[in-house]
Design a protein around this motif. Sequence first.
Motif, PDB file in Angstrom:
ATOM      1  N   LEU A  91       0.682  -1.364   0.174  1.00 51.07           N
ATOM      2  CA  LEU A  91      -0.032   0.009  -0.126  1.00 51.07           C
ATOM      3  C   LEU A  91       0.830   1.374  -0.139  1.00 51.07           C
ATOM      4  N   PHE A  92       2.009   1.069   0.491  1.00 46.27           N
ATOM      5  CA  PHE A  92       2.883   2.470   0.476  1.00 46.27           C
ATOM      6  C   PHE A  92       4.492   1.796   0.063  1.00 46.27           C
ATOM      7  N   PRO A  93       4.537   1.710  -1.176  1.00 48.47           N
ATOM      8  CA  PRO A  93       5.834   1.370  -1.614  1.00 48.47           C
ATOM      9  C   PRO A  93       6.952   2.555  -1.521  1.00 48.47           C
ATOM     10  N   GLY A  94       8.109   2.015  -1.500  1.00 44.64           N
ATOM     11  CA  GLY A  94       9.273   2.920  -1.259  1.00 44.64           C
ATOM     12  C   GLY A  94       9.688   3.455  -2.606  1.00 44.64           C
ATOM     13  N   PRO A  95      10.644   4.347  -2.813  1.00 46.80           N
ATOM     14  CA  PRO A  95      11.134   4.793  -3.979  1.00 46.80           C
ATOM     15  C   PRO A  95      11.639   3.827  -4.768  1.00 46.80           C
ATOM     16  N   VAL A  96      12.376   2.907  -4.158  1.00 45.13           N
ATOM     17  CA  VAL A  96      12.969   1.709  -5.134  1.00 45.13           C
ATOM     18  C   VAL A  96      11.651   1.038  -5.954  1.00 45.13           C
ATOM     19  N   ALA A  97      10.963   0.786  -5.099  1.00 45.31           N
ATOM     20  CA  ALA A  97       9.912  -0.295  -5.769  1.00 45.31           C
ATOM     21  C   ALA A  97       9.089   0.539  -6.805  1.00 45.31           C
ATOM     22  N   VAL A  98       8.837   1.854  -6.489  1.00 48.59           N
ATOM     23  CA  VAL A  98       8.254   2.736  -7.598  1.00 48.59           C
ATOM     24  C   VAL A  98       9.182   3.039  -8.887  1.00 48.59           C
ATOM     25  N   MET A  99      10.409   3.128  -8.507  1.00 48.55           N
ATOM     26  CA  MET A  99      11.460   3.177  -9.835  1.00 48.55           C
ATOM     27  C   MET A  99      11.385   1.985 -10.575  1.00 48.55           C
ATOM     28  N   ASN A 100      11.190   0.687  -9.917  1.00 52.47           N
ATOM     29  CA  ASN A 100      11.241  -0.543 -10.603  1.00 52.47           C
ATOM     30  C   ASN A 100       9.890  -0.748 -11.474  1.00 52.47           C
ATOM     31  N   ALA A 101       8.860  -0.533 -10.728  1.00 55.59           N
ATOM     32  CA  ALA A 101       7.345  -0.266 -11.484  1.00 55.59           C
ATOM     33  C   ALA A 101       7.529   0.585 -12.720  1.00 55.59           C
ATOM     34  N   MET A 105      -3.259   4.769 -14.344  1.00 57.11           N
ATOM     35  CA  MET A 105      -3.751   4.761 -13.144  1.00 57.11           C
ATOM     36  C   MET A 105      -4.938   4.067 -12.379  1.00 57.11           C
ATOM     37  N   MET A 106      -5.912   4.236 -13.413  1.00 54.97           N
ATOM     38  CA  MET A 106      -7.319   3.661 -13.103  1.00 54.97           C
ATOM     39  C   MET A 106      -6.972   2.049 -13.074  1.00 54.97           C
ATOM     40  N   ARG A 107      -6.362   1.628 -14.265  1.00 53.84           N
ATOM     41  CA  ARG A 107      -6.139   0.220 -14.384  1.00 53.84           C
ATOM     42  C   ARG A 107      -5.383  -0.174 -13.253  1.00 53.84           C
ATOM     43  N   ALA A 108      -4.546   0.322 -12.784  1.00 49.91           N
ATOM     44  CA  ALA A 108      -3.642  -0.155 -11.733  1.00 49.91           C
ATOM     45  C   ALA A 108      -4.489  -0.073 -10.397  1.00 49.91           C
ATOM     46  N   LYS A 109      -5.673   0.842 -10.076  1.00 43.84           N
ATOM     47  CA  LYS A 109      -6.371   0.686  -9.072  1.00 43.84           C
ATOM     48  C   LYS A 109      -7.223  -0.524  -8.956  1.00 43.84           C
ATOM     49  N   ARG A 110      -7.519  -1.046 -10.118  1.00 51.16           N
ATOM     50  CA  ARG A 110      -8.187  -2.243 -10.162  1.00 51.16           C
ATOM     51  C   ARG A 110      -7.655  -3.673  -9.407  1.00 51.16           C
ATOM     52  N   PHE A 111      -6.338  -3.689  -9.599  1.00 56.32           N
ATOM     53  CA  PHE A 111      -5.583  -4.463  -9.119  1.00 56.32           C
ATOM     54  C   PHE A 111      -4.607  -4.356  -7.931  1.00 56.32           C
ATOM     55  N   VAL A 112      -5.009  -3.266  -7.395  1.00 57.00           N
ATOM     56  CA  VAL A 112      -4.177  -2.582  -6.238  1.00 57.00           C
ATOM     57  C   VAL A 112      -2.777  -2.515  -6.559  1.00 57.00           C
ATOM     58  N   HIS A 113      -2.204  -1.997  -7.512  1.00 60.66           N
ATOM     59  CA  HIS A 113      -0.868  -1.865  -7.891  1.00 60.66           C
ATOM     60  C   HIS A 113      -0.385  -0.449  -7.256  1.00 60.66           C
ATOM     61  N   VAL A 114      -0.395  -0.259  -6.201  1.00 61.55           N
ATOM     62  CA  VAL A 114      -0.032   1.037  -5.718  1.00 61.55           C
ATOM     63  C   VAL A 114       1.167   1.498  -6.306  1.00 61.55           C
ATOM     64  N   ASP A 115       2.270   0.792  -6.833  1.00 59.91           N
ATOM     65  CA  ASP A 115       3.430   1.148  -6.926  1.00 59.91           C
ATOM     66  C   ASP A 115       3.319   1.670  -8.640  1.00 59.91           C
ATOM     67  N   ASP A 116       2.381   1.385  -9.190  1.00 56.98           N
ATOM     68  CA  ASP A 116       2.192   1.801 -10.607  1.00 56.98           C
ATOM     69  C   ASP A 116       1.608   3.232 -10.752  1.00 56.98           C
ATOM     70  N   ILE A 117       0.553   3.092  -9.610  1.00 62.74           N
ATOM     71  CA  ILE A 117      -0.129   4.542  -9.454  1.00 62.74           C
ATOM     72  C   ILE A 117       0.998   5.681  -9.129  1.00 62.74           C
ATOM     73  N   MET A 118       1.791   5.464  -8.027  1.00 62.85           N
ATOM     74  CA  MET A 118       2.740   6.055  -7.656  1.00 62.85           C
ATOM     75  C   MET A 118       3.635   6.504  -8.825  1.00 62.85           C
ATOM     76  N   ALA A 119       4.031   5.529  -9.795  1.00 60.12           N
ATOM     77  CA  ALA A 119       4.877   5.611 -10.794  1.00 60.12           C
ATOM     78  C   ALA A 119       4.286   6.707 -11.770  1.00 60.12           C
ATOM     79  N   VAL A 139       4.613  10.157 -10.331  1.00 58.76           N
ATOM     80  CA  VAL A 139       5.916  10.622 -10.522  1.00 58.76           C
ATOM     81  C   VAL A 139       6.342  11.084 -12.024  1.00 58.76           C
ATOM     82  N   THR A 140       5.587  10.298 -12.885  1.00 63.12           N
ATOM     83  CA  THR A 140       5.881  10.602 -14.511  1.00 63.12           C
ATOM     84  C   THR A 140       5.063  11.943 -14.553  1.00 63.12           C
ATOM     85  N   ILE A 141       3.924  12.198 -14.155  1.00 61.99           N
ATOM     86  CA  ILE A 141       3.255  13.643 -14.222  1.00 61.99           C
ATOM     87  C   ILE A 141       4.235  14.728 -13.531  1.00 61.99           C
ATOM     88  N   GLY A 142       4.672  14.443 -12.433  1.00 61.41           N
ATOM     89  CA  GLY A 142       5.707  15.486 -11.900  1.00 61.41           C
ATOM     90  C   GLY A 142       6.976  15.980 -12.853  1.00 61.41           C
TER      91      GLY A 142
END
Length: 288
Positions: free
Chosen positions: A67-77, A241-255, A258-261
């Motif tokens: 539910l709250f991945p770290g920066p390494v997990a988000v970068m891998n995603a 991000m909405m597709r990732a929400k259906r499967f609870v892929h929080v790392d993809d949502i945070m990715a 990050v991309t928008i930022g």
Amino acid sequence: MTVSLRDSITNGEAPARPQAPALKRRWLDFGQQLDWRRRLLLGLTGWLLFVFGWYLAAHAGLASERLFPGPVAVMNALVDLFMEQGFLGDVVSSIRRILISFSLAVAIALPLGLLMGAFARIDGLLNPLLGAFRYLPAPAFIPLLLMWLGTGDSQKIALLLIGVVFFLAIMLADVTRQVPASFIETAKTLGGGRRVVLWTVVFRHSLPGYMDTCRQMLAVSWTYLVIAEIVAATDGIGAMMMRAKRFVHVDDIMAGIVTIGLLGLAFDALFRLVYRWRFPYLRGAHQR
């Protein structure tokens, strides 16, 4: 001390004034100017502090790693999204919608802002209307846009346009009002007509402020992107991000966040480069 002062007066020399002690340069002070190296260093330091704080919070046991991945997990995603899931196509679709909608917003708001800021009667006619519309939340128009334009790109571009154009017109009018009245009076005295004064004096003097205002409002356009793409969208960063929400892929949502930022930061840097290239004489006055 008394002898030296008397001697200097006798010889016709002005007594030397005691020198004021040199002010100590502080690390944090008012009105400081920084070169690009120090700005880059401070910017990188801020990012490192943010990532380090994110890493500590993710590993502090406040929530599960899923539910709250770290920066390494988000970068891998993020790498997996680009390499395996065709995320580049979603990014291109989002950029295209931003560019089209913001170009339309500038094409509408710039003439309105120029005329409203230059002529009081036009401002009195349009300002109350645009001022009221800018307080309406853009997502409130989604049901109407779906019925009028369907679920295609037109609906998403229209929503992004509505979210920006009213604010942009009012802000550009404020920039236009900052033209010194002496410039306008001088141009009229020299025989300039209304159209000539509007183009050669008012518009050209306001152009740096217009560009700076557009740079700031482009950030608002990016904030509406996810809202525009979560409704019946098949591509785009928001759709991913909405597709990732259906499967609870929080790392993809945070990715996606990050991309928008990063995209917003890249567009902001591009605006700054164009600003410095086009208006080098204002570089010292607009260091932001």
